[in-house]
Structures are given as structure tokens and as C-alpha cells.
Design an enzyme around this catalytic site. Structure first.
Site, mmCIF file in Angstrom:
data_model
loop_
_atom_site.group_PDB
_atom_site.id
_atom_site.type_symbol
_atom_site.label_atom_id
_atom_site.label_comp_id
_atom_site.label_asym_id
_atom_site.label_seq_id
_atom_site.Cartn_x
_atom_site.Cartn_y
_atom_site.Cartn_z
ATOM 1 N N ASP A 173 0.808 -1.225 0.000
ATOM 2 C CA ASP A 173 0.000 0.000 0.000
ATOM 3 C C ASP A 173 0.835 1.266 0.000
ATOM 4 O O ASP A 173 2.052 1.230 0.158
ATOM 5 C CB ASP A 173 -0.977 -0.005 1.188
ATOM 6 C CG ASP A 173 -0.362 -0.604 2.446
ATOM 7 O OD1 ASP A 173 0.872 -0.568 2.575
ATOM 8 O OD2 ASP A 173 -1.110 -1.111 3.292
ATOM 9 N N ASN A 190 -7.615 -3.199 14.076
ATOM 10 C CA ASN A 190 -8.997 -3.535 13.693
ATOM 11 C C ASN A 190 -9.056 -4.773 12.787
ATOM 12 O O ASN A 190 -10.097 -5.080 12.223
ATOM 13 C CB ASN A 190 -9.656 -2.338 12.992
ATOM 14 C CG ASN A 190 -8.910 -1.924 11.719
ATOM 15 O OD1 ASN A 190 -7.972 -2.576 11.299
ATOM 16 N ND2 ASN A 190 -9.352 -0.829 11.115
ATOM 17 N N HIS A 242 -7.296 -5.173 9.968
ATOM 18 C CA HIS A 242 -7.036 -4.933 8.537
ATOM 19 C C HIS A 242 -5.734 -5.595 8.103
ATOM 20 O O HIS A 242 -4.822 -5.801 8.902
ATOM 21 C CB HIS A 242 -7.085 -3.434 8.183
ATOM 22 C CG HIS A 242 -5.889 -2.624 8.596
ATOM 23 N ND1 HIS A 242 -5.959 -1.262 8.809
ATOM 24 C CD2 HIS A 242 -4.588 -2.942 8.817
ATOM 25 C CE1 HIS A 242 -4.766 -0.808 9.142
ATOM 26 N NE2 HIS A 242 -3.916 -1.809 9.152
HETATM 27 C C1 F6R Z 1 1.430 -1.599 6.041
HETATM 28 C C2 F6R Z 1 0.153 -2.289 6.088
HETATM 29 C C3 F6R Z 1 -0.667 -2.325 7.323
HETATM 30 C C4 F6R Z 1 0.166 -2.592 8.581
HETATM 31 C C5 F6R Z 1 -0.726 -2.584 9.816
HETATM 32 C C6 F6R Z 1 0.072 -2.762 11.075
HETATM 33 O O1 F6R Z 1 2.009 -1.699 4.762
HETATM 34 O O2 F6R Z 1 -0.250 -2.811 5.103
HETATM 35 O O3 F6R Z 1 -1.659 -3.306 7.194
HETATM 36 O O4 F6R Z 1 0.796 -3.844 8.451
HETATM 37 O O5 F6R Z 1 -1.423 -1.378 9.888
HETATM 38 O O6 F6R Z 1 0.915 -1.667 11.246
HETATM 39 P P1 F6R Z 1 2.042 -1.647 12.378
HETATM 40 O O7 F6R Z 1 3.021 -2.715 12.000
HETATM 41 O O8 F6R Z 1 2.662 -0.276 12.279
HETATM 42 O O9 F6R Z 1 1.372 -1.909 13.654
#
Ligand code: F6R
Length: 242
Positions: free
Chosen positions: A67, A136, A138
Site C-alpha cells: 500500500d 482492527n 485490517h
Molecule cells: C502496512 C500495512 C498495514 C500494517 C498494519 C500494522 O504496509 O499494510 O496493514 O501492516 O497497519 O501496522 P504496524 O506494524 O505499524 O502496527
């Protein structure tokens, strides 16, 4: 799903790097799907060290990131382009032409999305997809919803995600409200998935994802349907797993 519960972030990072290293050793021209955020930073550090120690060669590897924030150009310090180059690409030998991230500041985001999926298809999909997980549930920026998209698409970030990611910006207002994300299709078609989580703030999302109902309201729960998922979580992130 293979589940590894490890002691802490360091152990998670080392194990994740070992799996990525095995993948590129077995198949030097591997297509890697990569994530940003706090979770994979330690994994990237370990991979950089393995490259410096001549344990791995990444000269044939191809990468696709999950992303990018909408509106942030590659030079923006909070862009995922910048993060990836700073924390990984600038320190290893992946050829620049083999590196792919969605361009968040294009005039034509729809075209960026279509072209991104075409490129992934041209490389015959992703061999190993590294994933972090949002509080959440995702994955990528596929946010909880009553339906999910298969193709790369524009997303509106949820309040949870904006809040969680505000730690990288000087204020919550500065966090872009929109992003471009690989869809569930490319993720689920990856031949292997490596899901990483560390810390108690991820514990509920991990429990819901690996043993809860499969629902688009917890996008990571769809991974239960994938035949080759390796999940590595530390003790804190595993605290609600029965
Ligand atoms: C980042 C991504 C997100 C993160 C997720 C966790 O490229 O795709 O899904 O993996 O938001 O983020 P952190 O590791 O910062 O807790």
C-alpha cells in the site's frame, strides 16, 4: 495455518527474516509482497544484516508493496516509498526496476491500480506475502467493511487506522485519509503468507483473525481460508489465543 508463538519482537523479527531468507535461497527470483509499519522493521534489519554477511543475495528478487498513502509522493518522509527505501531497499541489492509500490500521488489513481494488478499478474503472482495486522484486523489497507475488494483500489482509512498511524506524523490531522491498497485477491493468491504481530494492542485482532468467525469485518480472518499461512506472534499478541 502454522502458528508460532515466540517470546518477543526480536524473536519474531529473526524468525520472519529466516523464512524470507529461505524463500529467496530456494527461489532467487522470488516475488515478495512487502508491508510497512512498525511490525516488519526488525525483520528488515535482520535481512539487511544477512545480506551484509553474505547469507542472502537479493539481486533477482522482485517486490510489490501492499500500500501507499494517497497524495504522498515518493520523497515524502511519511510515504511508504520513503520508508521502504530507507529501511530496506537502499541497504540491499534488489534492482530498482524490480521494486514496485503503488504511486500515491498520481493524477490517475484508477490507472495506477489497474497497472499494479497487471504487473503482479505478469510476474505470475506473489510467492511470499509478508503481512502486519491493524488493531482492527485490517491487512494491507483492506479495512473492515461489509464487503472487501479483490483488486488494488483506493480506500478511505478508518478512524482506528488514522489514530494508530498518527504516531508516525506530527499530528492526527496530518495522516492522509485515503490510501491505495492491494486488494484481498492478490493477497489470497500469494503462494505463501507470513503474518506477523507483536504487542498486546494486536492481541484481540489476532484472536479474531485466527480463531474467530471468517468475516469481512475482520479482513485478516479470511486468511483462515488460505492453505499456506505462517503466523508468528509474540507472547503479548498471543495473550487471547486459547
Ligand atoms: C502496512 C500495512 C498495514 C500494517 C498494519 C500494522 O504496509 O499494510 O496493514 O501492516 O497497519 O501496522 P504496524 O506494524 O505499524 O502496527
Amino acid at each position: 495455518m502454522r502458528l508460532h508463538i515466540v517470546e518477543d519482537y526480536q524473536e519474531m523479527s529473526k524468525k520472519a527474516a529466516t523464512i524470507v531468507a529461505s524463500q529467496v535461497t530456494l527461489k532467487p527470483e522470488s516475488v515478495l509482497g512487502l508491508a510497512t509499519g512498525s511490525t516488519p522493521l526488525g525483520m528488515y534489519r535482520n535481512l539487511v544484516q544477512m545480506y551484509r554477511d553474505d547469507i542472502i543475495d537479493l539481486s533477482e528478487v522482485v517486490t510489490f508493496n501492499l500500500d501507499e498513502y494517497l497524495g504522498l509522493g515518493p520523497e515524502h518522509p511519511q510515504s511508504y516509498h520513503h520508508y521502504m527505501h530507507k529501511n530496506f531497499f537502499n541497504q540491499v541489492n534488489i534492482p530498482e526496476d524490480n521494486i514496485h509500490l503503488p504511486q500515491g500521488n498520481s493524477e490517475n489513481i484508477e490507472q495506477v491500480c489497474r497497472e499494479y494488478d497487471r504487473k503482479i499478474a505478469r510476474y505470475k503472482g506473489i510467492d511470499l506475502q509478508v503481512l502486519g495486522i491493524g488493531v482492527n484486523g485490517h491487512i494491507g489497507f483492506n479495512e473492515p467493511d461489509n464487503k472487501l475488494k479483490t483488486a488494488t483500489h483506493q480506500v478511505r482509512l478508518t478512524e482506528d487506522t488514522i489514530k494508530a498511524n498518527s504516531r508516525f506524523f506530527s499530528s492526527e490531522e496530518e495522516v492522509p485519509r485515503r490510501a491505495v491498497s492491494m486488494g484481498m485477491g492478490s493477497i489470497m493468491q500469494a503462494r505463501m503468507i507470513l503474518l506477523l504481530a507483536s504487542g498486546k494492542q494486536k492481541a484481540l485482532a489476532i484472536k479474531n483473525s485466527i480463531s474467530g468467525e471468517i468475516t469481512t469485518e475482520v479482513p485478516a480472518s479470511l486468511l483462515q481460508l488460505h492453505p499456506e499461512v505462517i503466523t508468528i506472534v509474540d507472547r503479548e499478541a498471543a495473550m487471547y489465543i486459547d
